[in-house]
Design a protein around this motif. Structure first.
Motif, PDB file in Angstrom:
ATOM      1  N   SER A   3       8.930  13.148  -2.855  1.00 37.92           N
ATOM      2  CA  SER A   3       8.624  14.118  -3.891  1.00 37.92           C
ATOM      3  C   SER A   3       7.212  14.610  -3.656  1.00 37.92           C
ATOM      4  CB  SER A   3       8.767  13.477  -5.268  1.00 37.92           C
ATOM      5  OG  SER A   3       8.514  14.438  -6.256  1.00 37.92           O
ATOM      6  N   ASN A   4       7.033  15.910  -3.700  1.00 44.05           N
ATOM      7  CA  ASN A   4       5.719  16.462  -3.457  1.00 44.05           C
ATOM      8  C   ASN A   4       5.544  17.689  -4.329  1.00 44.05           C
ATOM      9  OD1 ASN A   4       3.365  17.527  -2.535  1.00 44.05           O
ATOM     10  ND2 ASN A   4       3.934  17.567  -0.396  1.00 44.05           N
ATOM     11  N   CYS A   5       4.880  17.525  -5.465  1.00 45.55           N
ATOM     12  CA  CYS A   5       4.678  18.648  -6.382  1.00 45.55           C
ATOM     13  C   CYS A   5       3.640  19.631  -5.870  1.00 45.55           C
ATOM     14  CB  CYS A   5       4.261  18.150  -7.762  1.00 45.55           C
ATOM     15  SG  CYS A   5       5.650  17.739  -8.786  1.00 45.55           S
ATOM     16  N   GLY A   6       2.822  19.205  -4.945  1.00 52.55           N
ATOM     17  CA  GLY A   6       1.767  20.075  -4.462  1.00 52.55           C
ATOM     18  C   GLY A   6       2.284  21.239  -3.640  1.00 52.55           C
ATOM     19  N   SER A   7       3.418  21.090  -2.997  1.00 52.13           N
ATOM     20  CA  SER A   7       3.942  22.173  -2.175  1.00 52.13           C
ATOM     21  C   SER A   7       5.036  22.914  -2.928  1.00 52.13           C
ATOM     22  CB  SER A   7       4.498  21.642  -0.859  1.00 52.13           C
ATOM     23  OG  SER A   7       5.615  20.826  -1.105  1.00 52.13           O
ATOM     24  N   ARG A   8       5.055  24.198  -2.783  1.00 49.70           N
ATOM     25  CA  ARG A   8       6.064  25.038  -3.419  1.00 49.70           C
ATOM     26  C   ARG A   8       6.946  25.638  -2.327  1.00 49.70           C
ATOM     27  NH1 ARG A   8       6.035  22.740  -7.882  1.00 49.70           N
ATOM     28  NH2 ARG A   8       4.217  23.004  -9.156  1.00 49.70           N
ATOM     29  N   ASP A  53       5.602  14.857 -16.042  1.00 50.85           N
ATOM     30  CA  ASP A  53       4.664  15.684 -15.279  1.00 50.85           C
ATOM     31  C   ASP A  53       5.315  16.956 -14.742  1.00 50.85           C
ATOM     32  OD1 ASP A  53       6.280  14.684 -13.298  1.00 50.85           O
ATOM     33  OD2 ASP A  53       4.671  13.805 -12.122  1.00 50.85           O
ATOM     34  N   GLY A  54       6.625  17.122 -14.954  1.00 42.63           N
ATOM     35  CA  GLY A  54       7.310  18.309 -14.479  1.00 42.63           C
ATOM     36  C   GLY A  54       7.553  18.323 -12.985  1.00 42.63           C
ATOM     37  N   CYS A  55       7.344  17.201 -12.329  1.00 40.47           N
ATOM     38  CA  CYS A  55       7.519  17.111 -10.894  1.00 40.47           C
ATOM     39  C   CYS A  55       8.946  16.648 -10.581  1.00 40.47           C
ATOM     40  CB  CYS A  55       6.508  16.130 -10.311  1.00 40.47           C
ATOM     41  SG  CYS A  55       6.570  16.036  -8.527  1.00 40.47           S
ATOM     42  N   PRO A  56       9.754  17.495  -9.978  1.00 34.14           N
ATOM     43  CA  PRO A  56      11.121  17.070  -9.665  1.00 34.14           C
ATOM     44  C   PRO A  56      11.156  16.038  -8.543  1.00 34.14           C
ATOM     45  CG  PRO A  56      10.701  19.218  -8.721  1.00 34.14           C
ATOM     46  CD  PRO A  56       9.480  18.840  -9.526  1.00 34.14           C
ATOM     47  N   ASP A  57      12.131  15.159  -8.624  1.00 32.38           N
ATOM     48  CA  ASP A  57      12.350  14.186  -7.555  1.00 32.38           C
ATOM     49  C   ASP A  57      13.279  14.847  -6.548  1.00 32.38           C
ATOM     50  OD1 ASP A  57      12.696  11.917  -5.994  1.00 32.38           O
ATOM     51  OD2 ASP A  57      14.271  11.120  -7.290  1.00 32.38           O
ATOM     52  N   ARG A  58      12.795  15.088  -5.355  1.00 32.22           N
ATOM     53  CA  ARG A  58      13.624  15.784  -4.369  1.00 32.22           C
ATOM     54  C   ARG A  58      13.612  15.078  -3.028  1.00 32.22           C
ATOM     55  NH1 ARG A  58       9.758  21.050  -4.046  1.00 32.22           N
ATOM     56  NH2 ARG A  58       8.090  20.070  -2.895  1.00 32.22           N
TER      57      ARG A  58
END
Length: 76
Positions: A3-8, A53-58
């Motif tokens: 999971s990496n919320c920093g990259s879009r 935190d709104g960070c999806p697990d992907r």
């Protein structure tokens, strides 16, 4: 799993339904079903928001990615 919320990821660059001769025959139906499902979700829960935190697990896959979980906060 990663999971990496920093990259879009740009949605227009995904290959979920393929392209050219490999285009998914069910893509139109899948899009219609998703539109109906999200429409009903938003109708019943107009204040839906990402939980925590709104960070999806992907999972990052070769040439693609998928959501494992996406926690939402639902308020009628």
């Amino acid at each position: 799993m990663s999971s990496n919320c920093g990259s879009r990821i740009k949605a227009e660059n995904h290959v979920g339904f393929g392209h050219g001769i490999h285009y998914c025959l069910g893509a139109t139906l899948a899009r219609q079903e998703a539109e109906a499902a999200f429409g009903m979700l938003l109708k019943h829960y107009p204040d839906v928001a990402a939980a925590d935190d709104g960070c999806p697990d992907r999972s990052l896959l070769p040439g693609s990615w998928r959501l494992n979980t996406l926690r939402l906060r639902l308020r009628p």
